[in-house]
Every structure is written in C-alpha cells, then in structure tokens.
Design a protein around this motif. Structure first.
Motif, PDB file in Angstrom:
ATOM      1  N   MET A   1       0.851  -1.174   0.000  1.00  0.00           N
ATOM      2  CA  MET A   1       0.000   0.000   0.000  1.00  0.00           C
ATOM      3  C   MET A   1       0.899   1.241   0.000  1.00  0.00           C
ATOM      4  SD  MET A   1      -2.902   1.052   2.763  1.00  0.00           S
ATOM      5  CE  MET A   1      -1.939   1.783   4.062  1.00  0.00           C
ATOM      6  N   PRO A   2       0.777   2.112  -0.972  1.00  0.00           N
ATOM      7  CA  PRO A   2       1.611   3.316  -1.029  1.00  0.00           C
ATOM      8  C   PRO A   2       1.196   4.348   0.014  1.00  0.00           C
ATOM      9  CG  PRO A   2       0.066   3.268  -2.851  1.00  0.00           C
ATOM     10  CD  PRO A   2      -0.092   1.972  -2.121  1.00  0.00           C
ATOM     11  N   PHE A   3       2.054   5.329   0.199  1.00  0.00           N
ATOM     12  CA  PHE A   3       1.779   6.419   1.137  1.00  0.00           C
ATOM     13  C   PHE A   3       1.955   7.743   0.413  1.00  0.00           C
ATOM     14  CE2 PHE A   3       6.092   4.892   1.523  1.00  0.00           C
ATOM     15  CZ  PHE A   3       6.867   6.034   1.457  1.00  0.00           C
ATOM     16  N   THR A   4       1.276   8.749   0.919  1.00  0.00           N
ATOM     17  CA  THR A   4       1.308  10.075   0.303  1.00  0.00           C
ATOM     18  C   THR A   4       2.352  10.952   0.998  1.00  0.00           C
ATOM     19  OG1 THR A   4      -0.305  11.023   1.822  1.00  0.00           O
ATOM     20  CG2 THR A   4      -1.181   9.913  -0.173  1.00  0.00           C
ATOM     21  N   PRO A   5       2.722  12.063   0.372  1.00  0.00           N
ATOM     22  CA  PRO A   5       3.615  13.000   1.049  1.00  0.00           C
ATOM     23  C   PRO A   5       3.062  13.451   2.412  1.00  0.00           C
ATOM     24  CG  PRO A   5       3.549  13.532  -1.277  1.00  0.00           C
ATOM     25  CD  PRO A   5       2.500  12.465  -1.038  1.00  0.00           C
ATOM     26  N   ALA A   6       1.753  13.670   2.500  1.00  0.00           N
ATOM     27  CA  ALA A   6       1.156  14.087   3.773  1.00  0.00           C
ATOM     28  C   ALA A   6       1.289  12.993   4.830  1.00  0.00           C
ATOM     29  CB  ALA A   6      -0.315  14.464   3.572  1.00  0.00           C
ATOM     30  N   GLN A   7       1.116  11.747   4.432  1.00  0.00           N
ATOM     31  CA  GLN A   7       1.258  10.640   5.381  1.00  0.00           C
ATOM     32  C   GLN A   7       2.709  10.505   5.851  1.00  0.00           C
ATOM     33  OE1 GLN A   7      -0.534   7.778   2.717  1.00  0.00           O
ATOM     34  NE2 GLN A   7      -2.268   7.490   4.134  1.00  0.00           N
ATOM     35  N   LEU A   8       3.664  10.689   4.945  1.00  0.00           N
ATOM     36  CA  LEU A   8       5.067  10.636   5.339  1.00  0.00           C
ATOM     37  C   LEU A   8       5.385  11.769   6.297  1.00  0.00           C
ATOM     38  CD1 LEU A   8       7.916   9.496   5.235  1.00  0.00           C
ATOM     39  CD2 LEU A   8       8.273  10.785   3.113  1.00  0.00           C
ATOM     40  N   ALA A   9       4.913  12.971   6.013  1.00  0.00           N
ATOM     41  CA  ALA A   9       5.150  14.107   6.910  1.00  0.00           C
ATOM     42  C   ALA A   9       4.553  13.838   8.286  1.00  0.00           C
ATOM     43  CB  ALA A   9       4.560  15.387   6.316  1.00  0.00           C
ATOM     44  N   ALA A  10       3.338  13.306   8.326  1.00  0.00           N
ATOM     45  CA  ALA A  10       2.695  12.996   9.611  1.00  0.00           C
ATOM     46  C   ALA A  10       3.500  11.956  10.380  1.00  0.00           C
ATOM     47  CB  ALA A  10       1.266  12.513   9.387  1.00  0.00           C
ATOM     48  N   GLN A  11       3.990  10.942   9.669  1.00  0.00           N
ATOM     49  CA  GLN A  11       4.784   9.900  10.325  1.00  0.00           C
ATOM     50  C   GLN A  11       6.091  10.468  10.870  1.00  0.00           C
ATOM     51  OE1 GLN A  11       3.752   7.001  11.112  1.00  0.00           O
ATOM     52  NE2 GLN A  11       5.642   6.194  11.925  1.00  0.00           N
ATOM     53  N   MET A  12       6.696  11.378  10.119  1.00  0.00           N
ATOM     54  CA  MET A  12       7.953  11.975  10.580  1.00  0.00           C
ATOM     55  C   MET A  12       7.724  12.891  11.781  1.00  0.00           C
ATOM     56  SD  MET A  12       9.938  12.709   7.016  1.00  0.00           S
ATOM     57  CE  MET A  12      11.473  13.220   7.837  1.00  0.00           C
ATOM     58  N   GLN A  13       6.528  13.438  11.910  1.00  0.00           N
ATOM     59  CA  GLN A  13       6.218  14.301  13.044  1.00  0.00           C
ATOM     60  C   GLN A  13       5.792  13.512  14.269  1.00  0.00           C
ATOM     61  OE1 GLN A  13       3.410  16.678  10.785  1.00  0.00           O
ATOM     62  NE2 GLN A  13       4.676  18.482  11.174  1.00  0.00           N
ATOM     63  N   ASN A  14       5.181  12.365  14.067  1.00  0.00           N
ATOM     64  CA  ASN A  14       4.679  11.559  15.174  1.00  0.00           C
ATOM     65  C   ASN A  14       4.725  10.089  14.775  1.00  0.00           C
ATOM     66  OD1 ASN A  14       3.630  10.945  17.645  1.00  0.00           O
ATOM     67  ND2 ASN A  14       1.536  11.427  17.100  1.00  0.00           N
ATOM     68  N   PRO A  15       5.904   9.489  14.861  1.00  0.00           N
ATOM     69  CA  PRO A  15       6.108   8.143  14.312  1.00  0.00           C
ATOM     70  C   PRO A  15       5.539   7.024  15.157  1.00  0.00           C
ATOM     71  CG  PRO A  15       8.114   8.932  15.308  1.00  0.00           C
ATOM     72  CD  PRO A  15       7.113  10.046  15.419  1.00  0.00           C
ATOM     73  N   HIS A  16       4.236   6.821  15.068  1.00  0.00           N
ATOM     74  CA  HIS A  16       3.607   5.717  15.792  1.00  0.00           C
ATOM     75  C   HIS A  16       4.193   4.413  15.281  1.00  0.00           C
ATOM     76  CE1 HIS A  16       0.727   8.291  17.711  1.00  0.00           C
ATOM     77  NE2 HIS A  16       0.410   8.818  16.555  1.00  0.00           N
ATOM     78  N   PRO A  17       4.448   3.457  16.080  1.00  0.00           N
ATOM     79  CA  PRO A  17       4.221   3.354  17.513  1.00  0.00           C
ATOM     80  C   PRO A  17       5.401   3.850  18.342  1.00  0.00           C
ATOM     81  CG  PRO A  17       4.952   1.244  16.727  1.00  0.00           C
ATOM     82  CD  PRO A  17       4.913   2.183  15.526  1.00  0.00           C
ATOM     83  N   PHE A  18       6.289   4.582  17.743  1.00  0.00           N
ATOM     84  CA  PHE A  18       7.481   5.059  18.427  1.00  0.00           C
ATOM     85  C   PHE A  18       7.181   6.355  19.164  1.00  0.00           C
ATOM     86  CE2 PHE A  18       8.551   2.728  14.628  1.00  0.00           C
ATOM     87  CZ  PHE A  18       9.289   1.690  15.169  1.00  0.00           C
ATOM     88  N   PRO A  19       7.987   6.691  20.172  1.00  0.00           N
ATOM     89  CA  PRO A  19       7.766   7.960  20.869  1.00  0.00           C
ATOM     90  C   PRO A  19       7.919   9.124  19.899  1.00  0.00           C
ATOM     91  CG  PRO A  19       9.415   6.615  21.992  1.00  0.00           C
ATOM     92  CD  PRO A  19       9.102   5.943  20.691  1.00  0.00           C
ATOM     93  N   PRO A  20       7.184  10.202  20.130  1.00  0.00           N
ATOM     94  CA  PRO A  20       7.309  11.361  19.253  1.00  0.00           C
ATOM     95  C   PRO A  20       8.748  11.875  19.240  1.00  0.00           C
ATOM     96  CG  PRO A  20       5.554  11.687  20.847  1.00  0.00           C
ATOM     97  CD  PRO A  20       6.249  10.413  21.207  1.00  0.00           C
TER      98      PRO A  20
END
Length: 123
Positions: A1-20
């Motif tokens: 399943m691909p990811f969008t630029p917005a999803q990558l940015a969100a992950q980089m800001q709050n990388p669940h399940p890792f600590p922010p």
C-alpha cells in the motif's frame, strides 16, 4: 500500500508506535551535547525507515534516489531537479552516509527532517 507525502510528513512528526521525536531539541543540539540524544534520534530515524518499508517501500534505503511507495494522486513521485532532491538527500541519504561517524551532526540531521516535513506538502 503506497503512502502520500502528507502521510510521510505525519509519520515523521509523530512516528507511531514510536515515541514522538524531539526535533526542536535535537535541532538545537551541538557536537558537545549531542551524545546522550543520539540513541533516541536513531531510534526515531530507524522507525521512520521501517514505517516506509511497511507502508509501500521496497525495503531498500529510502531517499532521493529511491522513493518507492511515495505516491501523489495515485502516481509514483518523481523528483524534478535539485530543489526537490535536496530535502530527501539531506534527511535520508546524508544521514545514512554519516551515521556512526565521529563527525555526525545531530542538529543538521534533525533540521533536515524538519525541512523535509515542511517541503512534503509542496510535492
């Protein structure tokens, strides 16, 4: 399943399940005080890499020269020129190249992540 630029940015800001991430603190670090923060930064960075692989990446190191999984409007993202490749190079390729070296600069790596997060919505 691909990811969008917005999803990558969100992950980089709050990388669940890792600590922010603590990008602001890491960006304000110096060579003299970064040592205690490196493990947390690398856990964050590895977490983002793992998320990319699990969400459409091809398992190879992600960066300007491998954007597999990053799609916009259902199309694979293709970077056009240095203005687009540089943020990915700084946040991924350069970190991978310099990781573990005595001259690694946490402040530069975290500032690069912040720049990429701000850049991603413009793709």
């Amino acid at each position: 399943m691909p990811f969008t630029p917005a999803q990558l940015a969100a992950q980089m800001q709050n990388p669940h399940p890792f600590p922010p991430p603590n990008l602001a603190t890491w960006s304000a670090s110096t060579l003299a005080n970064q040592a205690p923060m490196l493990a947390a930064y690398f856990a964050y960075w590895d977490g983002v890499q793992n998320w990319i692989t699990l969400n459409g990446g091809n398992g190879a190191p992600f960066g300007w020269d491998n954007l597999i999984g990053l799609e916009k409007n259902g199309q694979q993202v293709v970077l056009l020129g240095p203005q687009q490749t540089a943020p990915f190079n700084d946040a991924f390729n350069d970190v991978r190249t310099h990781r573990g070296s005595p001259g690694f600069r946490l402040f530069q790596a975290s500032q690069a992540a912040e720049r990429l997060i701000r850049f991603l919505p413009n793709l």
